[in-house]
Scaffold this active site. Structure first.
Site, short mmCIF file in Angstrom:
data_model
loop_
_atom_site.label_atom_id
_atom_site.label_comp_id
_atom_site.label_asym_id
_atom_site.label_seq_id
_atom_site.Cartn_x
_atom_site.Cartn_y
_atom_site.Cartn_z
N LEU A 202 0.94 -1.57 -0.32
CA LEU A 202 0.23 0.08 -0.38
C LEU A 202 0.78 1.46 -0.21
CD1 LEU A 202 -2.84 -0.87 2.60
CD2 LEU A 202 -3.10 -0.12 0.28
N GLU A 263 -6.64 -7.19 2.44
CA GLU A 263 -5.71 -7.67 3.28
C GLU A 263 -6.23 -8.44 4.11
OE1 GLU A 263 -3.31 -5.97 3.83
OE2 GLU A 263 -2.56 -4.46 3.98
#
Length: 472
Positions: A202, A263
């Site tokens: 990310l 995630e």
């Protein structure tokens, strides 16, 4: 740390009320640390002070005038409960069942007035009370532990909804016509965002950074007591003894669902709340911690783009060191060119350098400045800044009069110290002993301030004694 002393009053003693409220406010500002004896003792003092009804009132009874009831019964209940909330949010595993129940009871008692103040100060009091819980990490607590006290969560949800309606309608006034527009807008903004610490795909330039296209970058920072492993094409962190370096973003709350899904929150990763520092200010952020087994995986050293730069002289004072990063002059000392990357250090810590410090050369301070005697083992105080290699090269160049290492009569030699969590630790000096010169009082005062800033446990006499021992 100041030790809390709480004692219920059976008659108005405003000096005592003021003292106890100040101590509760100061404890709320402290970092939760279950390993710290004084902090743990203060937490126990608060828990032991709680009444059977869940309140932490300073007066023996609620049977007092309304304004006094808010000030000396409900406000201390909010402060004490918020302190418990902050501690629980930081480390829920350290809470016993009894302590968790105490938090739940305090939350439930906090709903008695809908957080409102007394009389015409109703809305003002509600804003002030809400900000007490915001200081404790309210939105993160609501996200992670919404069910701990349903009554409290329902109250907060209603207040947040009401404040959002006020902003939508442009009505921000209390019962007596006072405007609270700025305060309500700030609270609404607080609840619309979530801070997230990212350390893998990310991050800027990585494959999944598009998930943060609506987010705002805040800072580079670190979280401690985590180790990083190579899971394949992405890294993962688990509980450990190391340091994870990453980036912090302010993320619109509506985007959190997609990040949770990316995630594998709850199956592949666990979303936790951690204490971080953003632009030098303590804060909360979510981080995703790997739930799988890492025993057969390769451990990743804590971030190769960074090094610990260790100062032992005037740069121990962070304000002075930041002149090397942002440019400028500190109280009349030599001007420093700014670094291309003016980001503050990702972390700061103290350490012991295995060489003695002495004062040499003649500088713009009007006397000698700090060098290390690398000819034999010794001991001196050092402050380590976690900065990029580019920043370290810039600092080294500036300290050496913009000459390359290996040239000049100042800080031409880079010394490697013991690595910290897999990250290189470097300091700079001159391996050739410099001509000794007494330091100016102005320089010594700066060293004193730097040591005081980083070793608050040292007395003034201890600091001056250390500096005197560096004289030759």
């Amino acid at each position: 740390m100041k030790m809390i002393k709480l004692e219920k009053q059976d008659e108005p003693r405003f000096d005592e009320f003021s003292r106890m409220l100040c101590e509760l406010e100061e404890f709320l500002d402290e970092e939760a640390d279950f390993t710290d004896k004084d902090w743990s003792e203060n937490l126990k003092t608060i828990l032991d002070f709680q009444d059977d009804d869940g309140s932490f009132k300073l007066f023996c009874s609620f049977n007092i005038p309304s304004d006094a009831r808010v000030a000396f019964c409900y406000i201390p209940t909010y402060l004490a409960t918020a302190a418990l909330m902050k501690a629980y949010l930081s480390d829920p595993e350290s809470f016993t069942e009894k302590e968790t129940l105490a938090l739940s009871d305090g939350l439930k008692m906090s709903t008695a007035r809908n957080l409102r103040g007394h009389g015409y100060e109703g809305l003002k009091g509600q804003i002030e009370a809400l900000n007490i819980f915001i200081k404790a990490g309210l939105k993160e607590f609501m996200d992670l532990h919404h069910g701990l006290c349903p009554e409290f969560s329902e109250m907060i949800d209603k207040i947040v909804s009401a404040f959002a309606d006020m902003e939508a309608q442009g009505k921000f006034t209390g019962s007596w016509g006072e405007s609270y527009e700025d305060e309500i807008r700030a609270i609404n903004q607080y609840f619309r965002q979530r801070k997230v610490f990212v350390y893998g795909t990310l991050m800027k330039g990585e494959t999944n950074h598009d998930f943060l296209q609506n987010a705002t970058f805040l800072d580079k920072t670190v979280i401690e007591e985590y180790d990083m492993y190579n899971v394949g094409w992405y890294p993962a962190i688990i509980d450990g003894e190391g340091l994870a370096i990453g980036e912090v973003y302010s993320v619109p709350v509506e985007d959190m669902t997609s990040i949770d899904s990316l995630e594998g929150e709850g199956s592949l990763y666990e979303k936790r709340c951690v204490r971080i520092t953003v632009n030098g200010v303590p804060d909360f952020a979510f981080v995703y911690v790997y739930l799988g087994d890492c025993s057969d995986l390769v451990k990743i050293p804590s971030w190769r783009e960074h090094v610990w730069y260790v100062s032992y002289g005037s740069n121990m004072l962070e304000e002075r060191f930041m002149r090397y990063i942002k440019g400028g002059s500190y109280e009349g000392s030599a001007y420093r060119e700014p670094c291309k990357d003016m980001s503050p250090p990702a972390a700061v810590k103290t350490l012991e350098i295995p060489f003695d410090m002495y004062f040499g050369n003649l500088s713009s301070w009007g006397g000698g400045v700090s060098f290390l005697d690398t000819t034999e083992k010794g001991k001196s105080l050092g402050v380590a800044y976690l900065i990029t290699r580019e920043q370290f090269e810039h600092v080294s160049c500036e300290e050496n009069g913009c000459r390359c290492p290996g040239e000049g009569e100042w800080y031409e030699d880079i010394i490697d110290l013991e690595p910290i969590d897999g990250i290189e630790v470097k300091t700079i000096t001159n391996n050739d002993l410099r001509p000794y010169n007494e330091p100016s009082q102005r320089y010594l005062d700066t060293l004193f301030e730097g040591i005081k800033e980083n070793w608050p446990q040292m007395s003034d006499n201890d600091i001056w004694s250390y500096l005197a021992n560096c004289m030759r």
